[in-house]
Design an enzyme around this catalytic site. Structure first.
Site, PDB file in Angstrom:
ATOM      1  N   PRO A  70      -4.296  -2.416 -10.643  1.00  0.00           N
ATOM      2  CA  PRO A  70      -2.890  -2.465 -11.055  1.00  0.00           C
ATOM      3  C   PRO A  70      -2.169  -3.676 -10.490  1.00  0.00           C
ATOM      4  O   PRO A  70      -2.497  -4.160  -9.408  1.00  0.00           O
ATOM      5  CB  PRO A  70      -2.288  -1.191 -10.455  1.00  0.00           C
ATOM      6  CG  PRO A  70      -3.347  -0.532  -9.666  1.00  0.00           C
ATOM      7  CD  PRO A  70      -4.545  -1.422  -9.609  1.00  0.00           C
ATOM      8  N   SER A  77      -3.850  -6.290  -7.705  1.00  0.00           N
ATOM      9  CA  SER A  77      -3.958  -7.635  -8.272  1.00  0.00           C
ATOM     10  C   SER A  77      -4.186  -8.695  -7.198  1.00  0.00           C
ATOM     11  O   SER A  77      -4.547  -9.826  -7.516  1.00  0.00           O
ATOM     12  CB  SER A  77      -2.709  -7.977  -9.081  1.00  0.00           C
ATOM     13  OG  SER A  77      -1.561  -7.898  -8.261  1.00  0.00           O
ATOM     14  N   LEU A  96      -8.946   2.658  -7.390  1.00  0.00           N
ATOM     15  CA  LEU A  96      -7.772   1.834  -7.674  1.00  0.00           C
ATOM     16  C   LEU A  96      -7.664   0.694  -6.681  1.00  0.00           C
ATOM     17  O   LEU A  96      -7.666   0.917  -5.463  1.00  0.00           O
ATOM     18  CB  LEU A  96      -6.506   2.694  -7.615  1.00  0.00           C
ATOM     19  CG  LEU A  96      -6.342   3.588  -8.831  1.00  0.00           C
ATOM     20  CD1 LEU A  96      -5.300   4.654  -8.588  1.00  0.00           C
ATOM     21  CD2 LEU A  96      -5.973   2.758 -10.049  1.00  0.00           C
ATOM     22  N   GLY A 105      -0.653   8.293  -6.161  1.00  0.00           N
ATOM     23  CA  GLY A 105      -1.302   9.602  -6.278  1.00  0.00           C
ATOM     24  C   GLY A 105      -0.346  10.659  -6.824  1.00  0.00           C
ATOM     25  O   GLY A 105      -0.722  11.497  -7.645  1.00  0.00           O
ATOM     26  N   LYS A 108     -10.153  -4.177  -0.866  1.00  0.00           N
ATOM     27  CA  LYS A 108     -10.132  -3.709  -2.258  1.00  0.00           C
ATOM     28  C   LYS A 108     -11.294  -4.296  -3.062  1.00  0.00           C
ATOM     29  O   LYS A 108     -11.842  -3.635  -3.950  1.00  0.00           O
ATOM     30  CB  LYS A 108      -8.784  -4.065  -2.904  1.00  0.00           C
ATOM     31  CG  LYS A 108      -7.633  -3.199  -2.374  1.00  0.00           C
ATOM     32  CD  LYS A 108      -7.851  -1.744  -2.757  1.00  0.00           C
ATOM     33  CE  LYS A 108      -6.764  -0.823  -2.289  1.00  0.00           C
ATOM     34  NZ  LYS A 108      -7.036   0.585  -2.603  1.00  0.00           N
TER      35      LYS A 108
HETATM   36  O1  GFB Z   1       6.311  -7.143  -2.858  1.00  0.00           O
HETATM   37  P1  GFB Z   1       5.974  -8.082  -1.763  1.00  0.00           P
HETATM   38  O2  GFB Z   1       6.243  -7.638  -0.375  1.00  0.00           O
HETATM   39  O3  GFB Z   1       4.447  -8.460  -1.791  1.00  0.00           O
HETATM   40  O4  GFB Z   1       6.781  -9.449  -1.970  1.00  0.00           O
HETATM   41  P2  GFB Z   1       3.514  -9.472  -2.622  1.00  0.00           P
HETATM   42  C1  GFB Z   1       6.902 -10.074  -3.211  1.00  0.00           C
HETATM   43  C2  GFB Z   1       7.830 -11.256  -3.118  1.00  0.00           C
HETATM   44  O5  GFB Z   1       9.179 -10.779  -2.900  1.00  0.00           O
HETATM   45  C3  GFB Z   1       7.549 -12.237  -1.973  1.00  0.00           C
HETATM   46  C4  GFB Z   1       9.780 -11.511  -1.863  1.00  0.00           C
HETATM   47  O6  GFB Z   1       7.763 -13.548  -2.445  1.00  0.00           O
HETATM   48  C5  GFB Z   1       8.609 -11.860  -0.941  1.00  0.00           C
HETATM   49  O7  GFB Z   1       8.950 -12.941  -0.083  1.00  0.00           O
HETATM   50  N1  GFB Z   1      10.866 -10.711  -1.256  1.00  0.00           N
HETATM   51  C6  GFB Z   1      12.168 -11.014  -1.300  1.00  0.00           C
HETATM   52  C7  GFB Z   1      10.722  -9.583  -0.534  1.00  0.00           C
HETATM   53  N2  GFB Z   1      12.896 -10.144  -0.612  1.00  0.00           N
HETATM   54  C8  GFB Z   1      12.026  -9.227  -0.114  1.00  0.00           C
HETATM   55  C9  GFB Z   1      12.191  -8.061   0.695  1.00  0.00           C
HETATM   56  O8  GFB Z   1      13.269  -7.700   1.115  1.00  0.00           O
HETATM   57  N3  GFB Z   1      11.056  -7.353   0.986  1.00  0.00           N
HETATM   58  C10 GFB Z   1       9.810  -7.734   0.530  1.00  0.00           C
HETATM   59  N4  GFB Z   1       8.751  -6.990   0.836  1.00  0.00           N
HETATM   60  N5  GFB Z   1       9.635  -8.868  -0.206  1.00  0.00           N
HETATM   61  C11 GFB Z   1       1.774  -7.681  -2.004  1.00  0.00           C
HETATM   62  C12 GFB Z   1       0.611  -7.659  -1.077  1.00  0.00           C
HETATM   63  O9  GFB Z   1       2.111  -9.003  -2.131  1.00  0.00           O
HETATM   64  O10 GFB Z   1       1.497  -7.174  -3.273  1.00  0.00           O
HETATM   65  C13 GFB Z   1      -0.125  -6.412  -1.128  1.00  0.00           C
HETATM   66  O11 GFB Z   1       1.086  -7.954   0.215  1.00  0.00           O
HETATM   67  C14 GFB Z   1      -0.352  -5.908  -2.536  1.00  0.00           C
HETATM   68  O12 GFB Z   1      -1.342  -6.586  -0.476  1.00  0.00           O
HETATM   69  C15 GFB Z   1       0.908  -5.921  -3.332  1.00  0.00           C
HETATM   70  O13 GFB Z   1      -1.325  -6.701  -3.182  1.00  0.00           O
HETATM   71  C16 GFB Z   1       0.715  -5.498  -4.760  1.00  0.00           C
HETATM   72  O14 GFB Z   1       3.652  -9.282  -4.100  1.00  0.00           O
HETATM   73  O15 GFB Z   1       3.684 -10.876  -2.158  1.00  0.00           O
END
Ligand code: GFB
Length: 320
Positions: A168, A113, A110, A22, A145
């Site tokens: 997005p 993916s 919005l 936003g 969503k």
């Molecule tokens: O961005 P993320 O949390 O969400 O994690 P998603 C993406 C990838 O990065 C996963 C790895 O394979 C995680 O295991 N990763 C590695 C990490 N190190 C880290 C870390 O320190 N923190 C985090 N957070 N991840 C989200 C959805 O999925 O994508 C939401 O949960 C939304 O609902 C968003 O759709 C766009 O890409 O897996």
């Protein structure tokens, strides 16, 4: 296609202006000749149907951009499934219904993916929606969503409303959430790399195997795409907003280390979830309309790190 929907003089309500998305949309709308309306949570609780209806009846926006959502990374989704489903359903239902009631002519919803099936054919085209089971780590958010897309379509169908949806890919940039328990991967890695460097350590710890592939789009590119769609698109089907290319988590970790200036190896942690193996969206529909992103990944990470340094990288709460 709407031939040149004109934002000039329009009252444009950006729901969720304090969040990363936003906030970027408000910055982008400053270049349009329109009036931007916002309302903080202390003024307007989007979970409160009565309050939302009343606010719309008084403020009478012409255009609504629905960027308000309960968002978070893989762990946040897994920890708070009820919040991710309930809050997002309520926000969408309240804002879209109140928009219709107060005769809002144009609305952009919005999504994300993660609406697509876990094993959708890559790159993922818009018509893959509802063709297979979802990725379990974020199915609550995804279901909400998908409901938002369907609400926009239902008001279009039943009431002739010009409501559209954009999906997005994974976003990052200024205004991101750097809270390690709630954040997405890019802000988490920026913060972890920065803190390791400050403590004189080397190497970066990441979750999972590092092999999943993700597509990243700078939020300023998304904001530009939103304005583009508002001006030009008026059809039932949602539109993917992607970068067009993806990288492995290992690759993005090395890129973050280079931007931050941290030496050493990337250390994986296979006890943490990987989530979906890949979710590269097909961005051909939007490209075909004449829009393309401008900010490359290295440049974008540099910009996000600059913002992190300037703002003290304060752990930021969930955007809504
Ligand atoms: O961005 P993320 O949390 O969400 O994690 P998603 C993406 C990838 O990065 C996963 C790895 O394979 C995680 O295991 N990763 C590695 C990490 N190190 C880290 C870390 O320190 N923190 C985090 N957070 N991840 C989200 C959805 O999925 O994508 C939401 O949960 C939304 O609902 C968003 O759709 C766009 O890409 O897996």
């Amino acid at each position: 296609m709407t031939e040149g929907y004109d934002l000039t003089g329009k009252r444009v309500y950006v729901a969720g202006h304090r969040g990363m998305v936003g906030g970027a949309i408000v910055r982008r709308l400053a270049r349009e000749n329109c009036e931007v309306l916002t309302a903080g949570r202390e003024t307007l609780d989007l979970l409160d149907q009565r309050a939302v209806r009343d606010w719309f009846a008084v403020e009478r926006p012409d255009v609504v951009i629905l960027a308000a959502a309960k968002v978070g990374g893989i762990l946040a989704n897994d920890t708070w499934p009820a919040d991710f489903l309930y809050d997002n359903l309520m926000i969408e239902a309240n804002v879209i219904e109140a928009s219709h009631r107060s005769d809002v002519g144009r609305l952009l919803f919005l999504g994300s993916s993660c609406i697509y099936p876990k094993l959708a054919r890559q790159p993922i085209t818009e018509d893959a929606l509802l063709t297979g089971p979802l990725e379990p780590t974020n199915e609550w958010y995804a279901v909400a969503k998908i409901a938002g897309i369907k609400l926009a379509q239902a008001y279009r169908r039943q009431h002739g409303r010009d409501y559209i949806s954009a999906m997005p890919t994974n976003l990052y940039g200024p205004g991101d959430n750097f809270d390690l328990k709630g954040s997405h991967v890019l802000p988490a890695l920026i913060r972890k790399a920065h803190e390791a460097k400050m403590q004189g350590q080397s190497g970066l710890d990441i979750w999972g195997t590092g092999t999943p592939r993700r597509e990243f789009l700078h939020v300023d590119d998304l904001a530009d795409a939103c304005v583009f769609l508002l001006k030009t698109y008026s059809e039932n089907e949602h539109v993917n907003v992607g970068f067009g290319d993806d990288v492995t988590i290992l690759e993005v970790a090395r890129m973050v280390m280079a931007v931050v200036g941290l030496d050493g190896e990337v250390r994986t942690d296979p006890t943490k979830p990987d989530g979906t193996p890949r979710k590269l969206m097909d961005a051909g529909k939007l490209r075909g309309m004449g829009w393309a992103p401008r900010i490359g990944l290295y440049e974008g990470i540099t910009d996000a790190y600059r913002w992190f340094l300037e703002t003290g990288g304060a752990a930021r709460g969930m955007a809504r």
